[in-house]
Design a protein around this motif. Structure first.
Motif, PDB file in Angstrom:
ATOM      1  N   GLU A 161      14.082   0.802   3.433  1.00 46.41           N
ATOM      2  CA  GLU A 161      14.396   2.115   3.428  1.00 46.41           C
ATOM      3  C   GLU A 161      13.222   2.721   3.990  1.00 46.41           C
ATOM      4  OE1 GLU A 161      16.034   3.759  -1.093  1.00 46.41           O
ATOM      5  OE2 GLU A 161      14.448   4.429   0.263  1.00 46.41           O
ATOM      6  N   SER A 162      13.613   3.999   5.021  1.00 47.78           N
ATOM      7  CA  SER A 162      12.360   4.216   5.705  1.00 47.78           C
ATOM      8  C   SER A 162      12.499   5.751   5.848  1.00 47.78           C
ATOM      9  CB  SER A 162      12.641   3.626   7.333  1.00 47.78           C
ATOM     10  OG  SER A 162      11.584   4.346   8.361  1.00 47.78           O
ATOM     11  N   THR A 163      11.622   6.119   5.913  1.00 47.37           N
ATOM     12  CA  THR A 163      11.419   7.867   6.295  1.00 47.37           C
ATOM     13  C   THR A 163      11.855   8.272   7.140  1.00 47.37           C
ATOM     14  OG1 THR A 163       9.145   8.020   6.906  1.00 47.37           O
ATOM     15  CG2 THR A 163       9.432   8.827   4.241  1.00 47.37           C
ATOM     16  N   VAL A 164      11.754   7.968   8.309  1.00 45.02           N
ATOM     17  CA  VAL A 164      12.111   8.402   9.951  1.00 45.02           C
ATOM     18  C   VAL A 164      13.950   7.775   9.292  1.00 45.02           C
ATOM     19  CG1 VAL A 164      10.366   7.548  10.799  1.00 45.02           C
ATOM     20  CG2 VAL A 164      12.766   6.104  10.935  1.00 45.02           C
ATOM     21  N   TYR A 165      14.384   7.822   8.526  1.00 44.59           N
ATOM     22  CA  TYR A 165      15.942   7.636   8.389  1.00 44.59           C
ATOM     23  C   TYR A 165      16.345   9.395   7.020  1.00 44.59           C
ATOM     24  CZ  TYR A 165      16.710   4.894  11.652  1.00 44.59           C
ATOM     25  OH  TYR A 165      16.825   3.780  13.132  1.00 44.59           O
ATOM     26  N   GLY A 166      15.174   9.856   6.669  1.00 43.86           N
ATOM     27  CA  GLY A 166      14.914  10.051   5.426  1.00 43.86           C
ATOM     28  C   GLY A 166      15.123   9.754   4.136  1.00 43.86           C
ATOM     29  N   ALA A 167      14.830   8.451   3.962  1.00 46.28           N
ATOM     30  CA  ALA A 167      14.197   8.354   2.638  1.00 46.28           C
ATOM     31  C   ALA A 167      13.390   9.449   2.620  1.00 46.28           C
ATOM     32  CB  ALA A 167      14.057   7.138   2.519  1.00 46.28           C
ATOM     33  N   ASN A 168      12.698   9.069   0.567  1.00 42.25           N
ATOM     34  CA  ASN A 168      11.404   9.920   0.106  1.00 42.25           C
ATOM     35  C   ASN A 168       9.983   8.985   0.751  1.00 42.25           C
ATOM     36  OD1 ASN A 168      12.359  12.037  -0.947  1.00 42.25           O
ATOM     37  ND2 ASN A 168      13.322  11.208  -2.302  1.00 42.25           N
ATOM     38  N   ASP A 169      10.855   7.550   0.425  1.00 42.53           N
ATOM     39  CA  ASP A 169       9.374   6.920   0.914  1.00 42.53           C
ATOM     40  C   ASP A 169      10.125   5.763   1.298  1.00 42.53           C
ATOM     41  OD1 ASP A 169       8.176   7.655  -2.507  1.00 42.53           O
ATOM     42  OD2 ASP A 169       7.305   8.213  -0.284  1.00 42.53           O
ATOM     43  N   ASP A 170       9.121   4.333   2.121  1.00 38.66           N
ATOM     44  CA  ASP A 170       8.953   3.607   2.485  1.00 38.66           C
ATOM     45  C   ASP A 170       8.977   2.670   1.551  1.00 38.66           C
ATOM     46  OD1 ASP A 170       7.318   5.169   5.280  1.00 38.66           O
ATOM     47  OD2 ASP A 170       9.080   3.886   5.877  1.00 38.66           O
ATOM     48  N   VAL A 171      10.118   1.469   1.689  1.00 33.81           N
ATOM     49  CA  VAL A 171      10.271   0.175   1.414  1.00 33.81           C
ATOM     50  C   VAL A 171      10.374  -0.974   1.808  1.00 33.81           C
ATOM     51  CG1 VAL A 171      11.551  -0.421  -0.809  1.00 33.81           C
ATOM     52  CG2 VAL A 171      11.761   2.038  -0.571  1.00 33.81           C
ATOM     53  N   PHE A 172       9.972  -1.755   1.903  1.00 39.53           N
ATOM     54  CA  PHE A 172      10.413  -3.295   2.785  1.00 39.53           C
ATOM     55  C   PHE A 172      10.350  -3.953   1.454  1.00 39.53           C
ATOM     56  CE2 PHE A 172       8.118  -1.743   6.105  1.00 39.53           C
ATOM     57  CZ  PHE A 172       6.991   0.006   6.106  1.00 39.53           C
ATOM     58  N   SER A 173      11.081  -5.926   1.813  1.00 38.25           N
ATOM     59  CA  SER A 173      10.640  -6.736   1.363  1.00 38.25           C
ATOM     60  C   SER A 173      10.547  -8.029   2.084  1.00 38.25           C
ATOM     61  CB  SER A 173      12.570  -6.463   1.445  1.00 38.25           C
ATOM     62  OG  SER A 173      13.566  -7.896   1.980  1.00 38.25           O
ATOM     63  N   ILE A 174       9.508  -8.273   0.990  1.00 39.96           N
ATOM     64  CA  ILE A 174       9.099 -10.094   1.898  1.00 39.96           C
ATOM     65  C   ILE A 174       9.958 -10.834   1.145  1.00 39.96           C
ATOM     66  CG2 ILE A 174       7.298 -11.294   1.784  1.00 39.96           C
ATOM     67  CD1 ILE A 174       5.240  -9.214   1.328  1.00 39.96           C
ATOM     68  N   SER A 175      10.404 -12.165   1.801  1.00 37.94           N
ATOM     69  CA  SER A 175      11.160 -13.170   1.156  1.00 37.94           C
ATOM     70  C   SER A 175      11.021 -13.964   1.374  1.00 37.94           C
ATOM     71  CB  SER A 175      12.949 -13.324   1.259  1.00 37.94           C
ATOM     72  OG  SER A 175      12.890 -11.817   1.873  1.00 37.94           O
ATOM     73  N   LEU A 176      10.062 -15.136   0.719  1.00 40.07           N
ATOM     74  CA  LEU A 176       9.741 -16.345   1.135  1.00 40.07           C
ATOM     75  C   LEU A 176      10.394 -17.524   1.409  1.00 40.07           C
ATOM     76  CD1 LEU A 176       7.545 -18.206   0.974  1.00 40.07           C
ATOM     77  CD2 LEU A 176       7.811 -19.193  -1.352  1.00 40.07           C
ATOM     78  N   GLU A 177      10.931 -17.709   2.673  1.00 41.45           N
ATOM     79  CA  GLU A 177      11.561 -18.891   3.076  1.00 41.45           C
ATOM     80  C   GLU A 177      11.487 -20.449   3.077  1.00 41.45           C
ATOM     81  OE1 GLU A 177      12.163 -17.632   7.452  1.00 41.45           O
ATOM     82  OE2 GLU A 177      13.723 -16.214   6.692  1.00 41.45           O
TER      83      GLU A 177
END
Lengths: 186, 145
Positions: A161-177
């Motif tokens: 999610e990103s605030t630049v698209y209107g969300a409240n906070d930035d959320v990221f995901s890290i996945s171990l490959e």
């Protein structure tokens, strides 16, 4: 939840951050935005811009991890979860001034989702219609990817999610490959 | 019929950046209003020289229609065209409208400055942001109804 090691590192990084020279946040925000626009003007394709931002971030991440480790000394991390805790909490604190918080882990402990409040790069930014699909935070994703790559974790980092698209906070995901092994020369 | 308001933002090169009527307009009326607003750009440029204030009060009058102007430091102009119905006793008086317009335009100016801080917005281009539009509507509802 955070280990003792992670908490100590967070305190050390806060102390180190307060000693660093500072720059105006608006300068950084505007520079980053104009920088993205310039990249867009070279190709006019959003996917190219996103890929380029990731690449730039990866180059930064490779060097940043050595910088971080040279200034803050701590014990070896015992697991991927601890590595992520230190990266998200203290890594961001040392370089960005804001500490991220890990929201959740998946069952096998190979994917985590974390939140970054007060992301200064996104201050006042709103994506206009002609730039729809632009991953504004892709450089941060690249930094995390490059840093973890340098310590032999192959990961996929995405913005959820990103605030630049209107969300409240930035959320990221890290996945171990996968875990890479040090290669010796042939 | 109550008072009718049309709000425009004109850039410093006389290019229309934003236009928002605050009440439903018929087609012919839209052209007349645009004509009056463009004609008032010259009056704004004259009035700008005479006063230190950013808010230029009423810059021209056409019968029951008044045009109010506000100039930003970079040359951006906010123009509010207001048509009153003199037979309507519940309509606000001219001085009340002027006070409301002053507050409205000051807040619009804050909004505009925030828009300029968006590094992906190119100055002097039409304002297409939905959130800007929503906030303008909210301010209009607050001051003009």
């Amino acid at each position: 939840m955070p280990t003792k090691n992670a908490q100590n590192v967070l305190k050390a990084s806060e102390a180190a951050y307060s000693k660093l020279p500072k720059v105006s946040s608006e300068l950084l925000t505007l520079t980053y935005g104009v920088f993205i626009q310039q990249i867009f003007k070279t190709t006019y394709r959003i996917e190219d811009v996103n890929a380029k931002l990731l690449e730039i971030g990866q180059n930064m991440g490779l060097r940043i991890v050595d910088d971080f480790l040279s200034h803050i000394v701590f014990e070896r991390c015992s697991s991927f979860t601890e590595t992520c805790q230190i990266l998200v909490g203290s890594g961001f604190m040392y370089f960005f001034g804001v500490s991220g918080t890990i929201l959740s882990w998946n069952e096998e402990n190979s994917q985590c989702v974390f939140l970054l409040k007060h992301n200064l790069l996104n201050n006042f930014v709103e994506i206009p219609a002609h730039l729809e699909g632009l991953k504004y935070n892709n450089m941060l994703c690249g930094v995390i990817k490059g840093a973890l790559n340098a310590i032999n974790f192959k990961v996929k980092v995405e913005e959820v999610e990103s605030t630049v698209y209107g969300a409240n906070d930035d959320v990221f995901s890290i996945s171990l490959e996968e875990l890479l092994h040090d290669e010796t020369g042939e | 019929m109550g008072t009718k308001y049309v709000f425009n933002i004109v850039g410093k090169d006389d290019f229309l950046l934003f236009s928002r009527p605050f009440v439903a307009l018929q087609d012919e009326e839209l052209h007349v209003d645009q004509f009056i607003i463009h004609a008032s750009i010259d009056s704004i440029k004259e009035a700008m020289m005479c006063t230190d204030d950013l808010f230029l009060k009423c810059i021209s009058v056409f019968g029951n229609s008044h045009v109010f102007g506000f100039v930003g430091v970079s040359g951006v102009m906010y123009i509010l065209y207001c048509e009153r119905n003199p037979n309507d006793s519940s309509a606000p008086s001219l001085s009340k409208i002027e006070d409301n317009t002053r507050s409205f335009m000051t807040e619009i100016h804050q909004l505009y400055v925030k828009l300029l801080l968006n590094p992906l917005y190119i100055p002097n281009t039409p304002i297409l942001s939905l959130s800007f539009l929503q906030k303008v509507d909210q301010l209009a509802a607050k001051y003009f109804s």
